[in-house]
Design a protein around this motif. Structure first.
Motif, PDB file in Angstrom:
ATOM      1  N   LEU A   1      15.921   1.258   3.917  1.00  0.00           N
ATOM      2  CA  LEU A   1      14.575   2.139   4.185  1.00  0.00           C
ATOM      3  C   LEU A   1      14.829   3.679   4.292  1.00  0.00           C
ATOM      4  O   LEU A   1      14.141   4.540   3.889  1.00  0.00           O
ATOM      5  N   ILE A   2      15.961   4.048   4.791  1.00  0.00           N
ATOM      6  CA  ILE A   2      16.393   5.274   4.949  1.00  0.00           C
ATOM      7  C   ILE A   2      16.475   6.147   3.597  1.00  0.00           C
ATOM      8  O   ILE A   2      16.164   7.060   3.329  1.00  0.00           O
ATOM      9  N   GLU A   3      17.206   5.210   2.703  1.00  0.00           N
ATOM     10  CA  GLU A   3      17.402   5.860   1.304  1.00  0.00           C
ATOM     11  C   GLU A   3      15.963   6.095   0.719  1.00  0.00           C
ATOM     12  O   GLU A   3      15.874   6.791  -0.365  1.00  0.00           O
ATOM     13  N   LEU A   4      14.816   5.251   1.019  1.00  0.00           N
ATOM     14  CA  LEU A   4      13.460   5.612   0.455  1.00  0.00           C
ATOM     15  C   LEU A   4      12.920   6.933   0.903  1.00  0.00           C
ATOM     16  O   LEU A   4      11.914   7.406   0.502  1.00  0.00           O
ATOM     17  N   LEU A   5      13.482   7.439   1.895  1.00  0.00           N
ATOM     18  CA  LEU A   5      12.802   8.587   2.738  1.00  0.00           C
ATOM     19  C   LEU A   5      12.767   9.905   1.722  1.00  0.00           C
ATOM     20  O   LEU A   5      14.024  10.324   1.149  1.00  0.00           O
ATOM     21  N   PRO A   6      11.746  10.564   1.241  1.00  0.00           N
ATOM     22  CA  PRO A   6      11.931  12.091   0.569  1.00  0.00           C
ATOM     23  C   PRO A   6      12.523  12.982   1.201  1.00  0.00           C
ATOM     24  O   PRO A   6      13.096  13.954   0.599  1.00  0.00           O
ATOM     25  N   TYR A  26       2.801   8.752   4.398  1.00  0.00           N
ATOM     26  CA  TYR A  26       3.829   7.721   3.989  1.00  0.00           C
ATOM     27  C   TYR A  26       5.005   8.002   4.670  1.00  0.00           C
ATOM     28  O   TYR A  26       5.597   6.684   5.083  1.00  0.00           O
ATOM     29  N   GLU A  27       5.656   9.125   4.806  1.00  0.00           N
ATOM     30  CA  GLU A  27       6.953   9.224   5.471  1.00  0.00           C
ATOM     31  C   GLU A  27       6.825   8.918   6.959  1.00  0.00           C
ATOM     32  O   GLU A  27       7.766   8.428   7.454  1.00  0.00           O
ATOM     33  N   ARG A  28       5.575   8.978   7.658  1.00  0.00           N
ATOM     34  CA  ARG A  28       5.503   8.400   8.959  1.00  0.00           C
ATOM     35  C   ARG A  28       5.586   7.030   9.209  1.00  0.00           C
ATOM     36  O   ARG A  28       6.369   6.569  10.073  1.00  0.00           O
ATOM     37  N   TYR A  50       0.799  -1.039  -0.005  1.00  0.00           N
ATOM     38  CA  TYR A  50       0.035   0.061  -0.039  1.00  0.00           C
ATOM     39  C   TYR A  50       0.845   1.074   0.209  1.00  0.00           C
ATOM     40  O   TYR A  50       0.352   2.377  -0.018  1.00  0.00           O
ATOM     41  N   GLY A  51       2.048   1.025   0.067  1.00  0.00           N
ATOM     42  CA  GLY A  51       3.038   2.174   0.005  1.00  0.00           C
ATOM     43  C   GLY A  51       2.670   3.354  -1.195  1.00  0.00           C
ATOM     44  O   GLY A  51       2.619   4.240  -1.062  1.00  0.00           O
ATOM     45  N   ASN A  52       2.710   2.641  -2.340  1.00  0.00           N
ATOM     46  CA  ASN A  52       2.338   3.634  -3.584  1.00  0.00           C
ATOM     47  C   ASN A  52       1.034   4.223  -3.326  1.00  0.00           C
ATOM     48  O   ASN A  52       0.790   5.395  -3.747  1.00  0.00           O
ATOM     49  N   ASP A  53      -0.021   3.862  -2.887  1.00  0.00           N
ATOM     50  CA  ASP A  53      -1.334   4.443  -2.644  1.00  0.00           C
ATOM     51  C   ASP A  53      -1.156   5.349  -1.498  1.00  0.00           C
ATOM     52  O   ASP A  53      -1.820   6.627  -1.457  1.00  0.00           O
ATOM     53  N   LEU A  54      -0.455   5.272  -0.387  1.00  0.00           N
ATOM     54  CA  LEU A  54      -0.088   6.230   0.467  1.00  0.00           C
ATOM     55  C   LEU A  54       0.577   7.433  -0.040  1.00  0.00           C
ATOM     56  O   LEU A  54       0.311   8.409   0.436  1.00  0.00           O
TER      57      LEU A  54
END
Length: 324
Positions: A279-284, A256-258, A244-248
């Motif tokens: 996961l850290i690398e995915l943070l915008p 999503y960030e939370r 569901y990440g893409n939907d978030l």
């Protein structure tokens, strides 16, 4: 002898107007309350149902109690404890009803509940999924006063949450059984159903009494009290983001960030630094990414783990939902 004849047309009408329930109840060490649960079903005025009860490797007298009901219930038994999701799936595969209704073994239906559910479904017959209120949510602020429609987006963004009585068309589970690798986390599967099988009709009619005083009640589980529980919770969160990440991101990037940040902190807690770095690398958010990179180490892992376990134990002790 009196012979009753029914025309083909009337037979068809009887079949179409019949709503069959497969009521599914997993049981694990519930000798003190399982009788109350089963009797609440057997005493219903509406009788067009089957009650499928599965014992999930109980070590108390639950099985002995269940066997006294004979043919009044469809009894399945797991030799070993397999978890609630495995047990629900096994029951679903046996279900013959048009609708599946999930009933936890420590809860019980109110008198006339099934009859009420039937009448309400007939007023809104186009839905695949119906939700009904439970005793402690009656009059809860934020819920529709009488009835309302919930959407997938409502659930993803947390506008709707918590326990309801789920009544779902059986065919839905031909595609989406519960995830058996998790002991709980049923929301992972419900979200797929919400997303792919349309909106849910909610009726603010209380049809269930909830008992959450039992030590191993499903609703009381999930507190982060040790590394093992944290590890499973991280697996659940990672599956959530996968599905569901893409939907978030589409609905609310901050949400999503939370969710991503919570997963990072959990991975640091259990010292899975490979996962935390990924996961850290995915943070915008670059600033947040910088901060988390600085605490992604053994020293901060110990401190964070202590705080999280303390919160988890407080949650268990106080019976309150202390958010991580």
């Amino acid at each position: 002898m009196v012979v009753l004849t029914i025309s083909r047309k009337n037979i068809f009408k009887v079949i179409m107007n019949s709503i069959n329930f497969s009521i599914i109840t997993p049981v694990f060490n519930r000798e003190k309350v399982i009788g109350r649960c089963i009797n609440s079903v057997l005493e219903q005025s509406y009788k067009d149902y089957e009650l499928i009860v599965i014992d999930d490797g109980s070590s108390d007298k639950s099985v002995n109690i269940l066997e006294t009901y004979g043919q009044k219930i469809n009894l399945l038994i797991n030799k070993n404890n397999q978890g609630v999701n495995y047990s629900r799936n096994r029951c679903i595969l046996q279900a013959k009803g048009k609708y599946v209704l999930f009933l936890d073994s420590d809860d019980y239906l109110t008198p006339g509940a099934l009859e009420s559910i039937v009448k309400l479904i007939k007023t809104e017959s186009s839905f695949n999924h119906y939700l009904f209120s439970i005793d402690y949510r009656s009059g809860e602020k934020g819920l529709p006063v009488t009835k309302g429609v919930f959407t997938y987006k409502d659930w993803i963004l947390g506008k709707v949450s918590g326990d309801f009585v789920h009544v779902v068309k059986r065919h839905v589970f031909d595609h989406y059984l519960f995830f058996e690798q998790f002991r709980g986390a049923e929301h992972l599967n419900w979200l797929r159903v919400y997303r792919d099988y349309g909106d849910q009709m909610f009726f603010n009619n209380s049809v269930l009494i909830v008992d959450r005083t039992s030590a191993n009640s499903i609703s009381q589980s999930g507190a982060l009290v040790n590394v093992g529980v944290m590890s499973e919770q991280l697996s659940v969160r990672l599956k959530y983001l996968e599905l569901y990440g893409n939907d978030l991101v589409l609905f609310d990037k901050n949400e999503y960030e939370r969710n991503l940040t919570k997963s990072i902190l959990l991975s640091i807690c259990i010292r899975d630094f490979v996962e935390s770095k990924r996961l850290i690398e995915l943070l915008p958010n670059k600033i947040l990414r910088f901060i988390l990179n600085r605490i992604d180490n053994l020293f901060f892992s110990t401190a964070i783990r202590y705080l999280v376990i303390t919160k988890g134990r407080l949650k268990t002790l106080l019976g309150k939902n202390i958010l991580f």
